[in-house]
Design an enzyme around this catalytic site. Structure first.
Site, PDB file in Angstrom:
ATOM      1  N   LYS A 135       0.840  -1.236   0.000  1.00 36.63           N
ATOM      2  CA  LYS A 135       0.128   0.002  -0.114  1.00 36.63           C
ATOM      3  C   LYS A 135       0.879   1.287  -0.011  1.00 36.63           C
ATOM      4  O   LYS A 135       0.402   2.347  -0.418  1.00 36.63           O
ATOM      5  CB  LYS A 135      -0.936  -0.053   1.222  1.00 36.63           C
ATOM      6  CG  LYS A 135      -1.770  -1.152   1.523  1.00 36.63           C
ATOM      7  CD  LYS A 135      -2.850  -1.531   0.384  1.00 36.63           C
ATOM      8  CE  LYS A 135      -4.090  -2.417   0.741  1.00 36.63           C
ATOM      9  NZ  LYS A 135      -3.655  -3.779   0.763  1.00 36.63           N
TER      10      LYS A 135
HETATM   11  C1  LIG Z   1      -4.476  -4.745   0.746  1.00 34.96           C
HETATM   12  C2  LIG Z   1      -3.786  -6.231   0.631  1.00 34.96           C
HETATM   13  C3  LIG Z   1      -3.908  -7.199  -0.203  1.00 34.96           C
HETATM   14  C4  LIG Z   1      -5.276  -6.929  -1.211  1.00 34.96           C
HETATM   15  O1  LIG Z   1      -4.966  -6.070  -2.152  1.00 34.96           O
HETATM   16  P1  LIG Z   1      -6.150  -5.568  -2.965  1.00 34.96           P
HETATM   17  O2  LIG Z   1      -5.651  -4.622  -3.933  1.00 34.96           O
HETATM   18  O3  LIG Z   1      -7.177  -5.026  -1.867  1.00 34.96           O
HETATM   19  O4  LIG Z   1      -6.994  -6.666  -3.796  1.00 34.96           O
HETATM   20  C5  LIG Z   1      -3.170  -8.175  -0.378  1.00 34.96           C
HETATM   21  N1  LIG Z   1      -2.075  -8.349   0.751  1.00 34.96           N
HETATM   22  C6  LIG Z   1      -1.948  -7.285   1.544  1.00 34.96           C
HETATM   23  C7  LIG Z   1      -0.426  -7.618   2.373  1.00 34.96           C
HETATM   24  C8  LIG Z   1      -2.634  -6.168   1.646  1.00 34.96           C
HETATM   25  O5  LIG Z   1      -2.165  -5.302   2.312  1.00 34.96           O
END
Ligand SMILES: *Cc1c(COP(=O)(O)O)cnc(C)c1O
Length: 465
Positions: free
Chosen positions: A112
């Site tokens: 993120k």
């Molecule tokens: C947010 C997240 C996901 C999922 O990603 P999306 O974009 O919501 O599909 C998978 N793994 C981790 C560690 C995350 O923080």
């Protein structure tokens, strides 16, 4: 670049406004009016470029009219300069075909950060010199919250309200949010709620146009287009390193809200020769059922060691359905209204076939997840987190012969208990986060109730009217 809503009736926006807005006024999500296509020679020319240079080349068409190439480069240098690895998102080889793309070298140890470090700077850039102020409201299953809070703490003109389901995020995840004591950061633990409940509450705030306009609500969830745009970059960066455009590359993506994998879809639309995008779900498998049987219907949410994927409604799936469904906003608006009312819908044939042309899916249960963690550790000396393991388990089901990149979405130390159970190795937090468990925490615990939460926000957010 102009941006349109998936439900066809919201105003068309430019990049600046699409960045500052959340949900479109018609309840839809914004995406570009047309996909910019990079010629094959341009993609070949990305070989050997730094992450920042790749980012500028890939994102420039999307920010056209709002930022110059030099301005975009300056923001990318600032955002990615905070990453702990010089390559920003390094590739690691596991065996002949299998690769990991490590997306967790940012300040909060999950992918993120790649998007949110840039988004924080874009917000600041677009607010500077205006008297506009933003109220950022988000729901988090753990990683979005900490990444957004790190990116926005102390920034002028921005108040942040982050909702997480009480007791359903890991201790590391919670502390990464609640130990940031900047006065513009407000953490809310929602009592007795799941992530979907928190997300539904946030959606309801955006759909309450009076509330949304009065507080200039803005989104940091992946409903925000700029987040997805920033994630398109690393698909190009990785594929080019593995021989694209001359060689096709597949990606396996641990999926929750369908944001990360949609960014891969965008990369393919821009001309990157992607062999296949594999949506890897845990046992909360609404997307797997939708992609294999056309059945998009909610079930109950099961708690797993992969909380960022414990989700039933994947907001960004709507963007895919729009794009593969002839971009018919009125039809999709009707389909989504039906889904919101009944909790179930069927994909049309055009949607199912359009998705299947590039996207596959795999459902990975707890045993397969633990097996992938054990395999990575024993065969390649790599300790991986449970989300990454879901992706790797799916990647290893593909036929051999094509390089497969699993997106490593979080640092294993974010989920030490699950990692230790599967591998016997207890991962340690990087030194820069070493004192996390000694820091003071601050958060409010509120009932999972619209009036309670909006009342709390109204008392603390700057009103624009
Ligand atoms: C947010 C997240 C996901 C999922 O990603 P999306 O974009 O919501 O599909 C998978 N793994 C981790 C560690 C995350 O923080």
């Amino acid at each position: 670049m102009r941006y349109v809503s998936t439900r066809g009736t919201a105003p068309i926006l430019d990049f600046r406004d699409v960045t500052l807005t959340g949900l479109a006024a018609d309840g839809g999500l914004y995406l570009p009016e047309a996909w910019p296509v990079l010629p094959t020679e341009t993609i070949a020319g990305l070989a050997g470029l730094s992450y920042v240079d790749t980012a500028v080349a890939v994102m420039l068409p999307f920010v056209e009219g709002a930022l110059t190439a030099d301005e975009l480069r300056g923001l990318c240098e600032a955002a990615y300069g905070r990453f702990a690895h010089a390559a920003v998102t390094p590739l690691v080889q596991l065996d002949h075909d299998q690769w990991l793309l490590e997306l967790f070298h940012g300040p909060t140890l999950a992918f993120k950060d790649v998007a949110l470090q840039l988004l924080g700077l874009l917000f600041e850039r677009f607010l500077t010199g205006t008297d506009k102020r933003l109220t950022v409201v988000g729901a988090t299953s753990g990683d979005t919250g900490s990444a957004a809070i790190d990116a926005l703490a102390g920034r002028e003109g921005i108040e942040v309200f982050m909702l997480h389901p009480a007791g359903r995020v890991s201790a590391v995840q919670r502390r990464q949010m609640t130990t940031v004591l900047a006065p513009n950061i407000h953490n809310i633990a929602l009592d007795g709620a799941s992530f979907d409940d928190a997300q539904a509450l946030v959606k309801a705030m955006f759909n309450d146009r009076g509330f949304a306009d009065r507080f200039a609500l803005s989104a940091v969830n992946s409903i925000n287009w700029a987040r997805l745009m920033a994630q398109v970059v690393y698909y190009f960066y990785a594929a080019v390193r593995l021989g694209a455009p001359a060689r096709r590359v597949a990606f396996a993506v641990p999926t929750g809200n369908f944001g990360d994998v949609f960014a891969g879809y965008v990369a393919a639309k821009m001309g990157l020769p992607i062999e296949r995008l594999v949506v890897a779900t845990n046992v909360n498998d609404i997307l797997h059922r939708a992609l294999t049987a056309g059945d998009y219907s909610k079930g109950g949410v099961v708690q797993t060691p992969t909380p960022s994927m414990d989700i039933q409604v994947s907001s960004n799936f709507e963007r895919l359905l729009y794009d593969v469904g002839d971009r018919d906003g009125r039809m999709l608006a009707e389909q989504m209204r039906g889904f919101e009312a009944s909790g179930a819908m069927r994909l049309t044939n055009a949607q199912a076939e359009g998705a299947a042309a590039i996207i596959a899916s795999e459902r990975v249960d707890l045993d397969a997840m633990a097996g992938a963690m054990g395999w990575a550790c024993a065969q390649a000396g790599q300790v991986i987190d449970p989300h990454t393991a879901i992706g790797l388990a799916a990647a290893r089901r593909l036929p051999p012969g094509t390089p497969v990149v699993t997106l490593a979405t979080a640092h294993p130390a974010k989920f030490p208990d699950a990692v230790e159970r599967a591998t016997g190795v207890r991962p340690t937090l990087p030194a820069r986060l070493g004192d996390l468990f000694e820091r003071e925490e601050r958060y409010a615990t509120l009932a999972n109730d619209f009036a309670t939460v909006t009342g709390y926000i109204a008392e603390r957010a700057p009103s624009s009217q």
